[in-house]
Design a protein around this motif. Structure first.
Motif, mmCIF file in Angstrom:
data_model
loop_
_atom_site.group_PDB
_atom_site.id
_atom_site.type_symbol
_atom_site.label_atom_id
_atom_site.label_comp_id
_atom_site.label_asym_id
_atom_site.label_seq_id
_atom_site.Cartn_x
_atom_site.Cartn_y
_atom_site.Cartn_z
ATOM 1 N N UNK A 10 79.103 -4.657 2.644
ATOM 2 C CA UNK A 10 78.132 -4.466 2.347
ATOM 3 C C UNK A 10 76.761 -4.467 4.243
ATOM 4 N N UNK A 11 75.847 -4.242 3.846
ATOM 5 C CA UNK A 11 75.303 -3.773 5.284
ATOM 6 C C UNK A 11 74.152 -5.118 5.384
ATOM 7 N N UNK A 12 74.766 -5.631 6.495
ATOM 8 C CA UNK A 12 74.165 -6.519 6.808
ATOM 9 C C UNK A 12 71.807 -6.240 6.666
ATOM 10 N N UNK A 13 71.785 -5.052 6.785
ATOM 11 C CA UNK A 13 70.541 -4.793 6.725
ATOM 12 C C UNK A 13 70.321 -3.251 6.169
ATOM 13 N N UNK A 14 70.515 -3.743 4.321
ATOM 14 C CA UNK A 14 70.257 -2.826 3.435
ATOM 15 C C UNK A 14 68.785 -2.315 3.291
ATOM 16 N N UNK A 15 68.195 -2.707 3.762
ATOM 17 C CA UNK A 15 66.465 -1.736 3.717
ATOM 18 C C UNK A 15 65.834 -1.531 4.410
ATOM 19 N N UNK A 16 66.637 -1.641 5.126
ATOM 20 C CA UNK A 16 65.977 -1.778 6.794
ATOM 21 C C UNK A 16 66.176 -0.410 7.356
ATOM 22 N N UNK A 17 65.431 0.522 7.885
ATOM 23 C CA UNK A 17 65.612 1.797 9.266
ATOM 24 C C UNK A 17 64.879 1.342 10.216
ATOM 25 N N UNK A 18 65.445 1.496 11.418
ATOM 26 C CA UNK A 18 65.140 0.952 12.464
ATOM 27 C C UNK A 18 64.303 2.099 13.761
ATOM 28 N N UNK A 36 77.544 5.186 21.262
ATOM 29 C CA UNK A 36 77.290 4.437 19.821
ATOM 30 C C UNK A 36 77.137 3.559 19.625
ATOM 31 N N UNK A 37 75.897 2.894 19.426
ATOM 32 C CA UNK A 37 75.343 1.244 18.711
ATOM 33 C C UNK A 37 75.801 1.414 17.564
ATOM 34 N N UNK A 38 76.249 0.077 17.056
ATOM 35 C CA UNK A 38 76.701 -0.373 15.746
ATOM 36 C C UNK A 38 76.209 -1.860 15.184
ATOM 37 N N UNK A 39 75.924 -2.230 14.155
ATOM 38 C CA UNK A 39 75.898 -3.580 13.808
ATOM 39 C C UNK A 39 77.168 -4.241 14.459
ATOM 40 N N UNK A 40 76.975 -5.350 14.925
ATOM 41 C CA UNK A 40 78.390 -6.520 15.951
ATOM 42 C C UNK A 40 79.221 -6.490 14.419
ATOM 43 N N UNK A 41 79.303 -6.155 12.590
ATOM 44 C CA UNK A 41 79.983 -6.373 11.784
ATOM 45 C C UNK A 41 80.703 -4.778 11.509
ATOM 46 N N UNK A 42 79.879 -3.292 11.816
ATOM 47 C CA UNK A 42 81.102 -2.746 11.691
ATOM 48 C C UNK A 42 81.609 -1.892 12.535
ATOM 49 N N UNK A 43 80.955 -2.165 13.944
ATOM 50 C CA UNK A 43 82.091 -2.081 15.436
ATOM 51 C C UNK A 43 83.010 -3.092 15.612
ATOM 52 N N UNK A 63 62.352 11.566 26.412
ATOM 53 C CA UNK A 63 61.920 9.513 25.629
ATOM 54 C C UNK A 63 61.283 9.771 25.006
ATOM 55 N N UNK A 64 60.613 8.599 24.465
ATOM 56 C CA UNK A 64 59.709 7.888 22.997
ATOM 57 C C UNK A 64 59.971 6.732 23.529
ATOM 58 N N UNK A 65 58.958 6.236 23.292
ATOM 59 C CA UNK A 65 58.081 4.626 22.783
ATOM 60 C C UNK A 65 59.060 3.795 22.488
ATOM 61 N N UNK A 66 58.796 2.639 23.589
ATOM 62 C CA UNK A 66 60.684 1.624 24.104
ATOM 63 C C UNK A 66 60.260 0.940 22.622
ATOM 64 N N UNK A 67 61.538 0.132 22.082
ATOM 65 C CA UNK A 67 61.752 -0.074 21.202
ATOM 66 C C UNK A 67 63.391 -1.328 21.381
ATOM 67 N N UNK A 68 63.559 -2.381 20.397
ATOM 68 C CA UNK A 68 64.571 -3.178 20.796
ATOM 69 C C UNK A 68 65.064 -3.360 19.550
ATOM 70 N N UNK A 69 66.185 -3.885 20.075
ATOM 71 C CA UNK A 69 67.448 -3.043 19.250
ATOM 72 C C UNK A 69 67.118 -4.352 18.536
ATOM 73 N N UNK A 70 67.415 -4.533 17.538
ATOM 74 C CA UNK A 70 68.390 -6.366 16.837
ATOM 75 C C UNK A 70 69.084 -7.369 17.785
ATOM 76 N N UNK A 71 68.860 -8.558 17.820
ATOM 77 C CA UNK A 71 70.179 -9.333 18.721
ATOM 78 C C UNK A 71 71.920 -8.965 18.418
ATOM 79 N N UNK A 72 71.790 -8.492 16.978
ATOM 80 C CA UNK A 72 72.982 -8.612 16.344
ATOM 81 C C UNK A 72 73.735 -6.399 15.834
ATOM 82 N N UNK A 73 72.982 -6.133 17.116
ATOM 83 C CA UNK A 73 73.612 -4.737 17.163
ATOM 84 C C UNK A 73 74.330 -4.835 18.747
ATOM 85 N N UNK A 74 75.279 -3.922 18.754
ATOM 86 C CA UNK A 74 75.939 -3.608 19.942
ATOM 87 C C UNK A 74 76.581 -2.588 20.558
ATOM 88 N N UNK A 75 76.823 -2.502 21.681
ATOM 89 C CA UNK A 75 77.454 -0.743 21.903
ATOM 90 C C UNK A 75 78.698 -0.733 21.676
#
Length: 272
Positions: free
Chosen positions: A251-259, A78-85, A33-45
């Motif tokens: 196109x990617x919803x987050x082309x320049x962001x690394x979560x 598996x977690x992805x952005x909603x468009x990819x899923x 386990x590591x430091x907790x963080x939340x996924x953006x709202x448009x990420x889904x299982x």
């Protein structure tokens, strides 16, 4: 609405049951386990969008090129952005009608996992997995040859590693730590068993034979790669030419962001 035959509906039911079985974590497979963080709202299982796609999440297990569970993987989901899923769901519908199912090995990958890969690659004394994952590549060349990098498109949430499985699907047997390693480019009957169709190499094979259109890959192996490629490209995915398993929705919803939020249901459920 897509109408499936009775045989296909039966196969789908079996896939749902098999996918649920493969998702059950074991004590030995839980990453630290590591430091907790939340996924953006448009990420889904992915399972909430398509429960029939098989999930064999390799980086929460020791069967990967590092040889141990990877930082940031807390659950085999598996977690992805909603468009990819959603795009994968459309691909799955097409493939089910042809007697295949998709199987994902990796989806969203936190930056802490990428950092783990980098630390491993810099440790030239650790050659424990060479026999399977990079049998013909000197570890000193992993960065130069592009097998390891400090950033990964997976951390942007719309990239996944995946393959095809012929229906009816049977589970891949568990990896036994310490078992003899076989080169990832060996004939299918010799390398580590996988319920995937024969793609010419195993997943995460650091070798030019893993290049999607390598001319040495012919016959059924090439046809399998091209079926996966054409199906996904028709829906907006782009293949990484050096890895037959690697696709990104464009196109990617987050082309320049690394979560860096962990791979876990909690990362999704804690959002407001």
């Amino acid at each position: 609405m897509t109408r499936l035959s009775g045989a296909t509906r039966g196969a789908v039911a079996l896939l749902v049951a098999l996918a649920a079985l493969l998702a059950v974590p074991t004590t030995s497979a839980i990453a630290r386990a590591h430091t907790d963080a939340e996924a953006p709202a448009d990420f889904v299982a992915l399972r909430t969008v398509d429960p029939t796609i098989l999930q064999e999440m390799r980086y929460i297990t020791p069967h990967n090129f590092v040889g141990e569970p990877i930082d940031g993987y807390r659950q085999p989901i598996c977690i992805l952005t909603r468009p990819a899923a959603r795009a994968l769901h459309k691909a799955q519908a097409k493939l089910l009608r042809q007697g295949y199912t998709l199987k994902v090995y990796d989806c969203y990958r936190p930056q802490r996992a990428v950092n783990h890969f980098v630390r491993w690659a810099e440790d030239l004394n650790d050659q424990s997995t060479k026999g399977e994952f990079y049998p013909d590549v000197d570890k000193t060349r992993l960065f130069e040859d592009g097998y390891i990098a400090e950033k990964s498109g997976h951390s942007r949430g719309s990239t996944m590693d995946l393959t095809l499985v012929k229906l009816p699907a049977t589970p891949t047997r568990p990896y036994v730590p310490g078992e003899p390693l076989v080169p990832c480019h060996a004939p299918r009957q010799q390398r580590f068993p996988d319920n995937s169709v024969d793609m010419g190499t195993g997943f995460d094979c650091f070798d030019t034979l893993a290049h999607t259109l390598d001319p040495r890959i012919q016959g059924e192996q090439r046809a399998n790669r091209l079926l996966l490629k054409s199906t996904l490209e028709d829906l907006g995915f782009v293949n990484l030419a050096e890895e037959w398993w690697h696709y990104t929705l464009k196109p990617e919803p987050y082309p320049d962001t690394y979560f860096d939020f962990p791979v876990s249901a909690e990362s999704l459920s804690r959002r407001r």
